[in-house]
Design a protein around this motif. Structure first.
Motif, mmCIF file in Angstrom:
data_model
loop_
_atom_site.group_PDB
_atom_site.id
_atom_site.type_symbol
_atom_site.label_atom_id
_atom_site.label_comp_id
_atom_site.label_asym_id
_atom_site.label_seq_id
_atom_site.Cartn_x
_atom_site.Cartn_y
_atom_site.Cartn_z
ATOM 1 N N ARG A 158 63.445 38.489 21.664
ATOM 2 C CA ARG A 158 62.377 37.536 21.936
ATOM 3 C C ARG A 158 61.106 38.387 22.021
ATOM 4 N NH1 ARG A 158 62.803 32.746 24.310
ATOM 5 N NH2 ARG A 158 61.347 33.373 25.922
ATOM 6 N N SER A 159 59.963 37.775 21.928
ATOM 7 C CA SER A 159 58.718 38.543 21.875
ATOM 8 C C SER A 159 58.517 39.424 23.114
ATOM 9 C CB SER A 159 57.514 37.612 21.698
ATOM 10 O OG SER A 159 57.560 37.017 20.426
ATOM 11 N N ILE A 160 58.842 38.927 24.280
ATOM 12 C CA ILE A 160 58.678 39.725 25.499
ATOM 13 C C ILE A 160 59.644 40.910 25.493
ATOM 14 C CG2 ILE A 160 58.975 39.698 28.017
ATOM 15 C CD1 ILE A 160 57.724 36.875 27.957
ATOM 16 N N GLU A 161 60.854 40.689 25.040
ATOM 17 C CA GLU A 161 61.828 41.784 24.939
ATOM 18 C C GLU A 161 61.355 42.830 23.928
ATOM 19 O OE1 GLU A 161 65.835 39.079 25.730
ATOM 20 O OE2 GLU A 161 65.108 39.396 23.689
ATOM 21 N N ALA B 153 58.256 43.498 23.199
ATOM 22 C CA ALA B 153 57.172 44.236 23.845
ATOM 23 C C ALA B 153 57.727 45.325 24.763
ATOM 24 C CB ALA B 153 56.269 43.282 24.634
ATOM 25 N N GLU B 154 58.767 45.006 25.509
ATOM 26 C CA GLU B 154 59.397 45.996 26.398
ATOM 27 C C GLU B 154 60.022 47.123 25.588
ATOM 28 O OE1 GLU B 154 62.014 43.395 28.544
ATOM 29 O OE2 GLU B 154 60.401 42.701 29.877
ATOM 30 N N ARG C 24 51.093 40.857 19.131
ATOM 31 C CA ARG C 24 51.550 40.039 20.260
ATOM 32 C C ARG C 24 52.144 40.932 21.355
ATOM 33 N NH1 ARG C 24 52.598 34.687 20.927
ATOM 34 N NH2 ARG C 24 52.100 34.362 18.733
ATOM 35 N N ALA C 25 52.944 41.910 20.954
ATOM 36 C CA ALA C 25 53.544 42.825 21.932
ATOM 37 C C ALA C 25 52.471 43.575 22.712
ATOM 38 C CB ALA C 25 54.477 43.807 21.225
ATOM 39 N N ILE D 104 50.972 41.250 25.229
ATOM 40 C CA ILE D 104 51.927 41.020 26.320
ATOM 41 C C ILE D 104 51.876 42.187 27.293
ATOM 42 C CG2 ILE D 104 54.399 40.924 26.897
ATOM 43 C CD1 ILE D 104 54.752 39.263 24.264
ATOM 44 N N HIS E 55 49.810 35.437 24.253
ATOM 45 C CA HIS E 55 51.192 34.949 24.292
ATOM 46 C C HIS E 55 51.355 33.961 25.442
ATOM 47 C CE1 HIS E 55 55.546 35.026 23.795
ATOM 48 N NE2 HIS E 55 55.613 35.109 25.112
ATOM 49 N N GLU F 168 54.216 31.476 27.529
ATOM 50 C CA GLU F 168 55.642 31.185 27.773
ATOM 51 C C GLU F 168 55.916 29.729 27.574
ATOM 52 O OE1 GLU F 168 58.530 32.985 28.437
ATOM 53 O OE2 GLU F 168 57.279 34.621 27.871
#
Length: 156
Positions: A81-84, A86-87, A143-144, A147, A154, A156
């Motif tokens: 997912r986009s947040i993952e 980014a991490e 996007r990352a 975030i 971004h 949610e």
């Protein structure tokens, strides 16, 4: 740390290239970024699929250094997912190594490129043109970055 998006062949559609140019400029505010085009193989139509992948592979490998972290955009790669994502990207940046994401040609990558890669990443289970995936890859990088900075791009 530098992030490079390496692609095989020029972007044929000027509208897509305009979007790539826009996201390149946006990304440069966050991280050193380079969009590198490996020229199309000459006389590609006279080559078999394997010969074409081998020729593209040689051109890709010629642009890599041993110290680069190389991740292939591949349908069998890890999905996030986009947040993952980014991490994941933050961890890669923390390593201090230059990160090179590679989008291959129409038939994918040669065995030699797969052997050189440090990982594979999939942006979707769906199949997209190699022209379109460029936009998706560069937009997801942007996007990352937003975030990671807590910016409102971004939602949610």
């Amino acid at each position: 740390m530098r992030i490079t998006l390496l692609v095989v062949g020029k972007t044929a559609d000027t509208r897509l290239q305009s979007l790539i140019d826009d996201y390149q400029q946006r990304l440069k505010h966050y991280v050193p970024f380079e969009f590198v085009v490996v020229p199309d193989v000459k006389n590609a139509k006279s080559l078999s699929e394997e010969q074409l992948k081998a020729a593209e592979g040689e051109a890709i490998l010629a642009r890599l250094t041993p110290s680069m972290e190389v991740v292939l955009l591949d349908e069998h790669g890890q999905e996030f997912r986009s947040i993952e994502y980014a991490e994941w990207l933050q961890k890669k940046m923390a390593s201090g190594k230059d990160l090179t994401l590679i989008i291959g040609g129409a038939y994918g990558f040669s065995k030699a490129v797969y052997e050189r890669a440090n990982g594979k990443l999939s942006l979707s289970r769906m199949t997209f043109s190699h022209q379109m995936i460029r936009i998706m890859a560069i937009e997801q990088l942007y996007r990352a970055m937003t975030i990671l900075r807590g910016e409102p791009y971004h939602h949610e």
